[in-house]
Design a protein around this motif. Structure first.
Motif, PDB file in Angstrom:
ATOM      1  N   GLY A   1       0.810  -1.206   0.000  1.00  0.00           N
ATOM      2  CA  GLY A   1       0.000   0.000   0.000  1.00  0.00           C
ATOM      3  C   GLY A   1       0.844   1.256   0.000  1.00  0.00           C
ATOM      4  O   GLY A   1       2.079   1.217  -0.048  1.00  0.00           O
ATOM      5  N   TYR A   2       0.169   2.392   0.066  1.00  0.00           N
ATOM      6  CA  TYR A   2       0.861   3.676   0.059  1.00  0.00           C
ATOM      7  C   TYR A   2       1.519   3.965   1.404  1.00  0.00           C
ATOM      8  O   TYR A   2       2.560   4.620   1.454  1.00  0.00           O
ATOM      9  CB  TYR A   2      -0.143   4.781  -0.278  1.00  0.00           C
ATOM     10  N   SER A   3       0.930   3.472   2.490  1.00  0.00           N
ATOM     11  CA  SER A   3       1.473   3.737   3.821  1.00  0.00           C
ATOM     12  C   SER A   3       1.951   2.484   4.527  1.00  0.00           C
ATOM     13  O   SER A   3       2.797   2.575   5.420  1.00  0.00           O
ATOM     14  CB  SER A   3       0.424   4.434   4.697  1.00  0.00           C
ATOM     15  N   THR A   4       1.414   1.318   4.163  1.00  0.00           N
ATOM     16  CA  THR A   4       1.746   0.079   4.854  1.00  0.00           C
ATOM     17  C   THR A   4       1.884  -1.061   3.849  1.00  0.00           C
ATOM     18  O   THR A   4       1.472  -0.953   2.696  1.00  0.00           O
ATOM     19  CB  THR A   4       0.648  -0.290   5.872  1.00  0.00           C
ATOM     20  N   THR A   5       2.461  -2.151   4.325  1.00  0.00           N
ATOM     21  CA  THR A   5       2.567  -3.392   3.554  1.00  0.00           C
ATOM     22  C   THR A   5       2.051  -4.525   4.435  1.00  0.00           C
ATOM     23  O   THR A   5       2.476  -4.658   5.589  1.00  0.00           O
ATOM     24  CB  THR A   5       4.021  -3.662   3.136  1.00  0.00           C
TER      25      THR A   5
ATOM     26  N   CYS B   1      13.451   2.913  10.838  1.00  0.00           N
ATOM     27  CA  CYS B   1      12.324   2.104  11.306  1.00  0.00           C
ATOM     28  C   CYS B   1      12.859   0.837  11.960  1.00  0.00           C
ATOM     29  O   CYS B   1      13.683   0.124  11.383  1.00  0.00           O
ATOM     30  CB  CYS B   1      11.395   1.764  10.139  1.00  0.00           C
ATOM     31  N   SER B   2      12.385   0.543  13.155  1.00  0.00           N
ATOM     32  CA  SER B   2      12.918  -0.582  13.927  1.00  0.00           C
ATOM     33  C   SER B   2      12.210  -1.899  13.632  1.00  0.00           C
ATOM     34  O   SER B   2      12.464  -2.890  14.316  1.00  0.00           O
ATOM     35  CB  SER B   2      12.814  -0.275  15.425  1.00  0.00           C
ATOM     36  N   GLU B   3      11.333  -1.925  12.636  1.00  0.00           N
ATOM     37  CA  GLU B   3      10.585  -3.147  12.341  1.00  0.00           C
ATOM     38  C   GLU B   3      11.405  -4.092  11.466  1.00  0.00           C
ATOM     39  O   GLU B   3      12.419  -3.707  10.880  1.00  0.00           O
ATOM     40  CB  GLU B   3       9.275  -2.787  11.643  1.00  0.00           C
ATOM     41  N   ALA B   4      10.924  -5.333  11.385  1.00  0.00           N
ATOM     42  CA  ALA B   4      11.570  -6.326  10.530  1.00  0.00           C
ATOM     43  C   ALA B   4      11.249  -6.044   9.071  1.00  0.00           C
ATOM     44  O   ALA B   4      10.235  -5.414   8.748  1.00  0.00           O
ATOM     45  CB  ALA B   4      11.100  -7.733  10.910  1.00  0.00           C
ATOM     46  N   GLY B   5      12.125  -6.502   8.193  1.00  0.00           N
ATOM     47  CA  GLY B   5      11.901  -6.319   6.774  1.00  0.00           C
ATOM     48  C   GLY B   5      10.857  -7.281   6.231  1.00  0.00           C
ATOM     49  O   GLY B   5      10.320  -8.136   6.943  1.00  0.00           O
ATOM     50  N   LEU B   6      10.567  -7.143   4.931  1.00  0.00           N
ATOM     51  CA  LEU B   6       9.511  -7.942   4.321  1.00  0.00           C
ATOM     52  C   LEU B   6       9.847  -9.428   4.352  1.00  0.00           C
ATOM     53  O   LEU B   6       8.971 -10.266   4.614  1.00  0.00           O
ATOM     54  CB  LEU B   6       9.284  -7.470   2.882  1.00  0.00           C
TER      55      LEU B   6
END
Length: 656
Positions: A183-187, A540-545
């Motif tokens: 999406g434009y803001s999230t995946t 961003c501290s999140e995990a990658g795809l």
């Protein structure tokens, strides 16, 4: 359902609207709105103008100064000019501003032919975000049923609509799949088993197309701070959509870009608008150039004389004011005198007398100064060959001197460049001199404890060390050489018809200046899209795809994992990146068991497939059973809606 159904894919980046039996949307626009600045001022002041003037009485003036007109989507003529004032109803991918959403719906229904209608007498299929909060859906139902009086509405998830459209096109339809929705803001990573959404195992990555575009925008601004105004969001969006791709091996691609031959072969140069300002000056003759210099000198002198007159007038007014203050003291009006001194921030009578003397002296100096006049025309006359020397020999001598000056300037420039480098002899010599200055024996201390002055600077020879440190930055000599070079070129241009140095230098300077107005787009083509797999690149501290897919798969048993990876489906705007499928195949090969199989499928129309899938549902014969009607809304409340396989599950609001 005899009436036509209106299908609205209400995306956070783009909105698509059309009828259920259409092959493509009748209306596509950016899901933003703005209000012109002058209109905002008019609305703030009522029917008057921005300056607070009373409202106009003429009919045409009242029409021109009426209420502010909101510009939505395609009606925004220059979106870059109003970029700072763009408004969106979305906060990430959830609608939070319902006033903006109502204005966008007004725009949609007007463009679809409902202008002037009091109600929309057609059912609506509307997309919404995955796990859309009940409060947001409740507000949307109230808006559609109460404001527009629609007969019915059906909500669905855009990614699942896209999955339905893809399944309808396949000869062998599968009921299991792993949907990756960009999406434009999230995946989102969405598992589907037996045709049912596994909502409890869905995971979201808060990185999308917006972050990719913004990251490229900041990278280019940092790379070219001189052209910061030319680097716009619109241009960055075009670069992302047309020229960015995903690297199969990011580190290997970085190594390739570090090689100069690969860089020269694959770099994309973007030429910015460039208007050479010296092109017209190069066509002027020597006499015309001299006349322009004379006119410029006269203008500068006029400005200088005017400033001096204004300064003298200010001094005279200030002198008159201070003289009146002095008269108050002489008239024994001490209270007024003290109060006036305090207002003028003058401490005492002595300081006032000093100010009066200083201002008088300044005025006298300006009055006694002779008026500044332009240089005599004798200085502008062209030089002639000395007596006894032929013109040809004299010109040859001037050419030789000019070449010598050019060589000297080139040598000085090269020396400066060498001195700027760390390991060159010039730089090491400069650091040696500086370090020798820093080394000195401890100074003797005086009886009061202070160090004794070493007396450096008392002798003029002490300052020669700075000349040695700065011997390649002799600006005075460089300015003298430049003036002498201009004089030689003026004489040669006047006497030698074959001398066209101005044109040659102008072409070279123009070419180099035009190259300075270029943007090099190279490694950024893979760097910005890499944040999908390495969000830490933007903090961003999140995990990658890849890690996110692996995490979701491990939530299922091994047999269900295999069922999911047999249909990995890519949809959304970022699914159009070249190389994304190959990169995901490489990541899945690394995380899946040895010799296990998987398949990755791409949506043929990643941005349009959600709308096409919603049209499929609207054309279904059972659509009336999954539609939330106006009667249901009135009976069960705004929180109720009919759920189906492509919608969010219905969870009733718990009673307090």
């Amino acid at each position: 359902m005899a009436k036509r159904i209106l299908v609205i894919d209400n995306g956070s980046y783009e909105c698509r609207v059309g009828w259920q039996n259409s092959k493509e949307p009748e209306l596509r626009f950016r899901n933003v709105l703005t209000k012109p600045r002058k209109d905002r001022k008019k609305e703030k002041n009522g029917t008057g103008d921005a300056g607070g003037n009373p409202p106009a009485t003429d009919a045409s003036a009242l029409l021109a100064e009426g209420p502010a007109e909101i510009q939505v989507g395609n009606d925004i003529t220059n979106i870059e000019a109003v970029r700072a004032h763009l408004k969106s109803p979305f906060e990430r991918n959830v609608i939070t501003n319902w006033n903006h959403q109502e204005q966008i719906f007004d725009y949609v229904f007007t463009k679809m032919g409902f202008e002037g209608s009091t109600s929309i007498d057609h059912p609506i299929v509307l997309t919404e975000a995955l796990a859309n909060p009940s409060f947001c859906r409740q507000q949307m139902s109230e808006l559609l049923f109460e404001c527009y009086e629609v007969p019915g509405v059906s909500y669905g998830i855009d990614a699942l609509y896209s999955w339905e459209h893809y399944q309808q096109q396949q000869p062998k339809r599968g009921r299991d799949g792993l949907i990756i929705s960009f999406g434009y803001s999230t995946t989102h990573v969405i598992p589907v088993l037996d045709g049912q959404l596994q909502l409890e195992h869905v995971r979201r990555l808060n990185v999308g197309g917006y972050h990719i575009i913004t990251y490229l925008f900041r990278l280019m601004q940092m790379k070219y701070p001189v052209h910061i105004n030319a680097i716009t969001i619109s241009r960055m969006e075009k670069l992302v959509h047309e020229h960015c791709h995903v690297a199969t091996d990011y580190r290997e691609e970085l190594v390739k870009w570090s090689r100069m031959d690969y860089y020269e072969d694959h770099i994309m140069k973007i030429q910015l608008p460039y208007n050479p300002v010296t092109a017209s000056n190069a066509l002027l003759t020597a006499e015309q150039k001299q006349e322009k210099r004379r006119e410029l000198a006269l203008r500068l002198l006029e400005i200088k004389n005017r400033r001096e007159r204004e300064k003298m007038q200010e001094d005279e007014q200030q002198l008159q004011h201070f003289t009146k203050l002095r008269e108050l003291y002489e008239q024994q009006k001490l209270q007024k005198f003290e109060r006036a001194l305090e207002q003028q921030q003058i401490k005492s009578l002595e300081e006032l007398d000093e100010l009066i003397l200083t201002i008088k002296g300044r005025i006298q100096r300006i009055k006694k100064r002779p008026p500044t006049v332009p240089r005599s025309s004798k200085q502008d006359r062209m030089a002639k060959p000395p007596e006894g020397v032929s013109q040809e020999d004299w010109l040859n001598e001037l050419r030789a001197k000019r070449e010598k000056l050019l060589q000297r300037k080139q040598t000085r420039q090269q020396q400066r460049q060498e001195q700027a480098k760390r390991h060159t002899h010039a730089a090491q010599e400069r650091m040696r001199i500086i370090s020798s200055l820093a080394r000195h024996e401890k100074r003797r201390k005086q009886p009061n404890g202070e160090e004794e002055d070493d007396g450096f600077g008392m002798n003029d020879n002490d300052w020669d060390v700075y000349k040695r440190i700065n011997r390649y930055k002799d600006d005075s000599d460089s300015d003298a050489d430049t003036e002498q070079l201009l004089e030689y070129e003026k004489i040669l241009g006047h006497y030698d018809p074959n001398f066209d140095e101005a044109q040659l230098d102008g072409q070279t300077a123009q070419q180099s200046a035009a190259e300075n107005y270029q943007l090099h787009f190279g490694v950024e083509s893979i760097r910005v899209s890499e944040i999908l797999f390495q969000p830490s690149m933007i903090g961003c501290s999140e995990a990658g795809l890849a890690e996110l897919i692996d995490f979701v798969l491990k939530l299922f048993p091994a047999d269900k994992q295999q069922r999911l990876v047999q249909h990995v489906y890519l949809t959304g705007g970022c699914a159009q990146f070249r190389g994304l499928k190959e990169r995901l195949a490489k990541e899945l090969l690394a995380m899946r068991p040895f010799q296990s199989t998987f398949e990755i499928y791409e949506s043929p129309e990643p941005t349009l497939s959600p709308w096409l899938g919603a049209c499929l549902q609207a054309r279904d014969s059972n659509f009336s059973r999954i539609m939330t009607t106006r009667k249901m809304y009135q009976e069960y409340g705004s929180n109720y809606f009919q759920s189906h396989r492509s919608s969010n599950p219905y969870y009733p609001t718990p009673k307090e």
